[in-house]
Design a protein around this motif. Structure first.
Motif, PDB file in Angstrom:
ATOM      1  N   LEU A 170       0.819  -1.210   0.000  1.00 46.80           N
ATOM      2  CA  LEU A 170       0.000   0.000   0.000  1.00 46.80           C
ATOM      3  C   LEU A 170       0.853   1.260   0.000  1.00 46.80           C
ATOM      4  O   LEU A 170       0.435   2.298  -0.515  1.00 46.80           O
ATOM      5  CB  LEU A 170      -0.922  -0.003   1.215  1.00 46.80           C
ATOM      6  CG  LEU A 170      -2.024  -1.065   1.210  1.00 46.80           C
ATOM      7  CD1 LEU A 170      -2.702  -1.119   2.574  1.00 46.80           C
ATOM      8  CD2 LEU A 170      -3.036  -0.800   0.118  1.00 46.80           C
ATOM      9  N   LYS A 171       2.058   1.198   0.551  1.00 46.64           N
ATOM     10  CA  LYS A 171       2.894   2.393   0.645  1.00 46.64           C
ATOM     11  C   LYS A 171       3.262   2.941  -0.733  1.00 46.64           C
ATOM     12  O   LYS A 171       3.611   4.116  -0.861  1.00 46.64           O
ATOM     13  CB  LYS A 171       4.136   2.116   1.482  1.00 46.64           C
ATOM     14  CG  LYS A 171       5.030   1.014   1.008  1.00 46.64           C
ATOM     15  CD  LYS A 171       6.330   0.943   1.828  1.00 46.64           C
ATOM     16  CE  LYS A 171       6.107   0.662   3.296  1.00 46.64           C
ATOM     17  NZ  LYS A 171       5.690  -0.726   3.588  1.00 46.64           N
ATOM     18  N   VAL A 339      11.927  -2.657  17.803  1.00 44.64           N
ATOM     19  CA  VAL A 339      11.287  -2.883  16.502  1.00 44.64           C
ATOM     20  C   VAL A 339       9.876  -2.320  16.467  1.00 44.64           C
ATOM     21  O   VAL A 339       9.376  -1.903  15.415  1.00 44.64           O
ATOM     22  CB  VAL A 339      11.251  -4.397  16.193  1.00 44.64           C
ATOM     23  CG1 VAL A 339      10.498  -4.683  14.893  1.00 44.64           C
ATOM     24  CG2 VAL A 339      12.655  -4.968  16.138  1.00 44.64           C
ATOM     25  N   ILE A 340       9.216  -2.285  17.611  1.00 50.11           N
ATOM     26  CA  ILE A 340       7.779  -2.013  17.664  1.00 50.11           C
ATOM     27  C   ILE A 340       7.383  -0.678  17.039  1.00 50.11           C
ATOM     28  O   ILE A 340       6.404  -0.632  16.273  1.00 50.11           O
ATOM     29  CB  ILE A 340       7.281  -2.141  19.118  1.00 50.11           C
ATOM     30  CG1 ILE A 340       7.357  -3.619  19.550  1.00 50.11           C
ATOM     31  CG2 ILE A 340       5.861  -1.605  19.272  1.00 50.11           C
ATOM     32  CD1 ILE A 340       7.065  -3.868  21.011  1.00 50.11           C
ATOM     33  N   ARG A 345       4.954   1.053   9.730  1.00 47.88           N
ATOM     34  CA  ARG A 345       5.551   1.301   8.420  1.00 47.88           C
ATOM     35  C   ARG A 345       5.828  -0.009   7.695  1.00 47.88           C
ATOM     36  O   ARG A 345       5.581  -0.140   6.485  1.00 47.88           O
ATOM     37  CB  ARG A 345       6.859   2.073   8.579  1.00 47.88           C
ATOM     38  CG  ARG A 345       7.553   2.370   7.242  1.00 47.88           C
ATOM     39  CD  ARG A 345       8.976   2.827   7.432  1.00 47.88           C
ATOM     40  NE  ARG A 345       9.814   1.825   8.080  1.00 47.88           N
ATOM     41  CZ  ARG A 345      10.355   0.781   7.440  1.00 47.88           C
ATOM     42  NH1 ARG A 345      10.131   0.611   6.147  1.00 47.88           N
ATOM     43  NH2 ARG A 345      11.102  -0.089   8.092  1.00 47.88           N
ATOM     44  N   ILE A 346       6.311  -1.010   8.417  1.00 47.02           N
ATOM     45  CA  ILE A 346       6.640  -2.295   7.802  1.00 47.02           C
ATOM     46  C   ILE A 346       5.394  -2.984   7.268  1.00 47.02           C
ATOM     47  O   ILE A 346       5.384  -3.495   6.140  1.00 47.02           O
ATOM     48  CB  ILE A 346       7.353  -3.203   8.816  1.00 47.02           C
ATOM     49  CG1 ILE A 346       8.743  -2.634   9.150  1.00 47.02           C
ATOM     50  CG2 ILE A 346       7.468  -4.635   8.299  1.00 47.02           C
ATOM     51  CD1 ILE A 346       9.445  -3.355  10.285  1.00 47.02           C
ATOM     52  N   TYR A 347       4.323  -2.988   8.063  1.00 44.23           N
ATOM     53  CA  TYR A 347       3.127  -3.741   7.681  1.00 44.23           C
ATOM     54  C   TYR A 347       2.116  -2.922   6.897  1.00 44.23           C
ATOM     55  O   TYR A 347       1.186  -3.485   6.322  1.00 44.23           O
ATOM     56  CB  TYR A 347       2.510  -4.395   8.920  1.00 44.23           C
ATOM     57  CG  TYR A 347       3.316  -5.599   9.323  1.00 44.23           C
ATOM     58  CD1 TYR A 347       3.064  -6.843   8.771  1.00 44.23           C
ATOM     59  CD2 TYR A 347       4.396  -5.469  10.180  1.00 44.23           C
ATOM     60  CE1 TYR A 347       3.850  -7.929   9.087  1.00 44.23           C
ATOM     61  CE2 TYR A 347       5.191  -6.550  10.508  1.00 44.23           C
ATOM     62  CZ  TYR A 347       4.910  -7.783   9.959  1.00 44.23           C
ATOM     63  OH  TYR A 347       5.699  -8.866  10.256  1.00 44.23           O
ATOM     64  N   TRP A 615      -0.627   2.869  13.732  1.00 41.89           N
ATOM     65  CA  TRP A 615      -0.717   3.049  12.277  1.00 41.89           C
ATOM     66  C   TRP A 615      -1.329   4.408  11.940  1.00 41.89           C
ATOM     67  O   TRP A 615      -0.818   5.131  11.082  1.00 41.89           O
ATOM     68  CB  TRP A 615      -1.550   1.918  11.678  1.00 41.89           C
ATOM     69  CG  TRP A 615      -1.814   2.076  10.216  1.00 41.89           C
ATOM     70  CD1 TRP A 615      -0.979   1.748   9.185  1.00 41.89           C
ATOM     71  CD2 TRP A 615      -2.993   2.618   9.616  1.00 41.89           C
ATOM     72  NE1 TRP A 615      -1.567   2.058   7.979  1.00 41.89           N
ATOM     73  CE2 TRP A 615      -2.796   2.588   8.215  1.00 41.89           C
ATOM     74  CE3 TRP A 615      -4.193   3.125  10.121  1.00 41.89           C
ATOM     75  CZ2 TRP A 615      -3.766   3.048   7.316  1.00 41.89           C
ATOM     76  CZ3 TRP A 615      -5.149   3.579   9.233  1.00 41.89           C
ATOM     77  CH2 TRP A 615      -4.938   3.543   7.850  1.00 41.89           C
ATOM     78  N   VAL A 616      -2.401   4.775  12.622  1.00 43.01           N
ATOM     79  CA  VAL A 616      -3.023   6.090  12.403  1.00 43.01           C
ATOM     80  C   VAL A 616      -2.036   7.198  12.730  1.00 43.01           C
ATOM     81  O   VAL A 616      -1.904   8.186  12.000  1.00 43.01           O
ATOM     82  CB  VAL A 616      -4.299   6.232  13.258  1.00 43.01           C
ATOM     83  CG1 VAL A 616      -4.809   7.665  13.232  1.00 43.01           C
ATOM     84  CG2 VAL A 616      -5.381   5.272  12.776  1.00 43.01           C
ATOM     85  N   ASP A 617      -1.292   7.002  13.823  1.00 43.66           N
ATOM     86  CA  ASP A 617      -0.402   8.048  14.325  1.00 43.66           C
ATOM     87  C   ASP A 617       0.738   8.361  13.361  1.00 43.66           C
ATOM     88  O   ASP A 617       1.246   9.482  13.339  1.00 43.66           O
ATOM     89  CB  ASP A 617       0.171   7.601  15.674  1.00 43.66           C
ATOM     90  CG  ASP A 617       0.794   8.744  16.452  1.00 43.66           C
ATOM     91  OD1 ASP A 617       0.127   9.775  16.627  1.00 43.66           O
ATOM     92  OD2 ASP A 617       1.955   8.597  16.873  1.00 43.66           O
TER      93      ASP A 617
END
Length: 633
Positions: A170-171, A339-340, A345-347, A615-617
């Motif tokens: 999607l990115k 990693v968190i 961004r990764i997913y 994700w929203v943030d």
């Protein structure tokens, strides 16, 4: 492994189209750090972009986008076709008409010889592709049989600005100016039921996934037509019609098919290895890999300081027995927690399977030594490895003696119960009566074994109750969760992963086995993956392997009460939750308070909320700007 993206704007002709495509391609650089390529046809309004991770044919003869010899087809392709040399032989006796030895060139030759759909039906591999037919002015999007490789697409914009956008992630899609940042409310609901955005949906309204085993053709008038070149339902029906009941025959069948799959997936012009946890699945893949290569396989594992989550000792014991070139990395809790913040961004969309953390870490570690890694994913779904299968089978044995008429009220309750309530009951530790006494009825299992969103049921009369659940997992949990987790984690560090258990011949063999050859009755209940255990006995002593099934995870529940508490406090603050408007802020606040105090364990649900809000943030970090985004029903 690579990444692809592009767009088709039949009515829009922008001078900046090339610049837009470059931005889309740049967004997926980690999927292919070795090279990039773009191809446009301004008259048709089509643009294809590619990022290359060089694995086969390292020269420019493997560069993409690639045009077929007649000039008809322009192709961008992500994945590997393991039998592509065999396809060349079948096409022209192996003549030297090819410029190089890439599987991309093989596909294009096949498209001209047999057609696109027939070529994919003849191909063995994992892939996603976009192919422009210059003669018919049509775009083809296609995906592999089991959904190993991702492919998103959707029409965005209106009137002259309308464009079909597509990409591996999607990115890339969100970089196009026609993209509209509208969150799909139904996808948010589905996310909380599955801990991922399931089926053919995405988090964004109007953007979907191409279905596994499917070719989607979009014509110049915008009309689309899908064609299935492989269907799991057909494979199951054929398997049920040709059941293998004899244990020895079953062992030989699966052994032969899996060994052949591993051999085929060792093709590579770059260093190759395998993940090794020390469990049945990865150990069997490594044993067959070691045998097929005739050399010393490279294996990789990670360990944790927390003993309950550490598999390193088991992996080391298997590696020592098989004499692999083994490397292990012990990661600290701080390594894992670091990693968190990068997970959204990764997913690329909300994803809440917490085993995403160790999956990323082992991928990152392996990438320091190899470019390709084989994994043992898929075995649980194909051969009945999950403990929930044994629990379901035990429950079914208890209730199958109850007359069907007396089970009907429970079935009605199960069908009326929303998925989110199922999960909430499970998280709260409540006895899920509807799940055990309603959904274990034949009709309810048929309903469960339906791929969400496509209306195709796998209610075959020859399947056992547990096999219905396995079919559901192969259609849903496997492509929506497991394969997404592995693909995004590995591609974030430019590592290609291959999954031998998902070879089409192995999948077909698994469905030929009688149910009791997958889940074998024992004095203590049932043992899953019985056939795989017998095969592994040929390579590794059972004493090294046998241990309770251990998930690949991290102690999220404890971390949320400790080192992650401040991070979680910020994201779960009621005012922050109200601003996003995606969850019930008051209810989440109550769950968070109970979890922090230790009075309850709501880690699974809270992790889902945290991954959504994180994700929203971070949406502005990729340039979409969520300020004007709105949720849609």
């Amino acid at each position: 492994m690579c990444g692809l993206t592009g767009f088709w704007a039949p009515d829009a002709r922008r001078e900046e189209d090339s610049a837009i495509l470059h931005q889309m391609v740049a967004a997926i650089r980690s999927r292919g750090p070795d090279a990039k390529g773009i191809w446009t046809d301004p008259v048709a309004g089509i643009a294809l972009g590619h990022r290359r991770l060089s694995v086969l044919e390292l020269s420019d003869a493997g560069a993409q986008p690639m045009i077929s010899s007649s000039g008809r087809f322009a192709l961008v392709f992500n994945g590997e076709i393991y039998n592509h040399l065999n396809l060349r032989e079948r096409m022209n006796g192996g003549s030297s008409d090819f410029r190089g030895h890439s599987d991309t060139e093989t596909l294009l030759a096949g498209f001209e010889r047999w057609g696109l759909t027939e070529t994919l039906a003849r191909s063995t591999g994992m892939f996603a592709l976009a192919c422009w037919d210059r003669w018919d002015r049509a775009l083809y999007l296609a995906r592999d049989r089991m959904g190993e490789k991702p492919l998103y697409y959707g029409w965005q914009g209106v009137d002259a600005d309308r464009a079909l956008l597509f990409g591996s992630e999607l990115k890339a899609i969100v970089r196009h100016p026609a993209f509209e940042a509208r969150i799909d409310r139904a996808s948010v609901t589905a996310y909380f039921a599955r801990l991922c955005v399931p089926s053919l949906r995405s988090i964004w309204a109007g953007i979907n996934k191409v279905a596994p085993g499917t070719v989607l053709r979009i014509g110049e008038n915008g009309e689309s037509r899908s064609e299935t070149y492989w269907d799991l339902g057909d494979v199951i029906a054929e398997g049920v019609a040709n059941r293998v009941e004899n244990p020895r025959e079953a062992i030989e069948l699966v052994h032969d098919r899996l060994a052949a799959a591993v051999r085929s997936q060792l093709i590579s012009d770059v260093p190759l290895g395998a993940f090794l946890s020390g469990g049945i699945d990865s150990s069997l893949i490594v044993a067959l890999m070691q045998q097929a290569s005739g050399g010393t396989a490279r294996t990789f594992s990670i360990g944790f300081e927390e003993a309950a989550f550490n598999e390193a000792d088991h992996a080391r014991a298997v590696a020592e027995h098989l004499q692999t070139d083994h490397r292990e990395l012990v990661v600290t809790a701080e390594d894992a927690r670091a990693v968190i913040p990068d997970l959204p961004r990764i997913y690329d969309e909300p994803f809440a399977d917490s085993s995403q953390v160790p999956t990323f870490l082992v991928s990152q570690f392996a990438r320091g030594h190899v470019t390709v890694a084989l994994s043992g994913d898929g075995a649980d779904e194909l051969f009945g490895g999950y403990t929930r299968y044994a629990s379901a089978l035990a429950a079914w044995r208890r209730i199958e003696v109850i007359p069907a008429a007396l089970r009907q009220p429970w079935q009605a309750l199960a069908q009326a119960m929303p998925a989110w309530l199922d999960r909430a009951m499970a998280i709260a530790g409540a006895p899920n009566i509807a799940n055990f006494y309603g959904r274990m009825t034949d009709q309810a299992l048929g309903r469960l074994a339906t791929r969400p969103g496509d209306g195709v049921a796998l209610d075959h009369p020859g399947l056992s109750p547990v096999e219905h659940l396995m079919a559901q997992d192969q259609l849903g949990y496997l492509p929506d969760d497991v394969l997404v987790k592995v693909d995004r984690a590995a591609m974030a560090v430019s590592l290609e992963t291959r999954v031998p258990f998902l070879d089409a011949q192995v999948v077909a063999a698994s469905w030929r086995l009688a149910s009791n050859l997958k889940h074998r009755p024992t004095d203590g209940g049932f043992v899953g993956k019985w056939v795989l255990r017998q095969i592994l006995d040929l390579y590794v002593p059972r004493a090294i392997i046998e241990r309770p099934k251990q998930g690949f995870g991290v102690p999220i529940a404890a971390w949320l009460r400790g080192p992650l508490r401040e991070w979680a406090d910020d994201l779960l603050a009621e005012d922050a939750l109200r601003r996003s408007g995606l969850v019930d802020a008051a209810r989440v606040a109550t769950l968070w308070k109970r979890h922090r105090s230790g009075r309850a364990d709501h880690a699974e649900l809270l992790w889902a909320v945290l991954m959504l809000e994180a994700w929203v943030d971070q949406r502005d970090d990729v340039g979409t700007g969520l300020g004007d985004a709105r949720c849609v029903a």
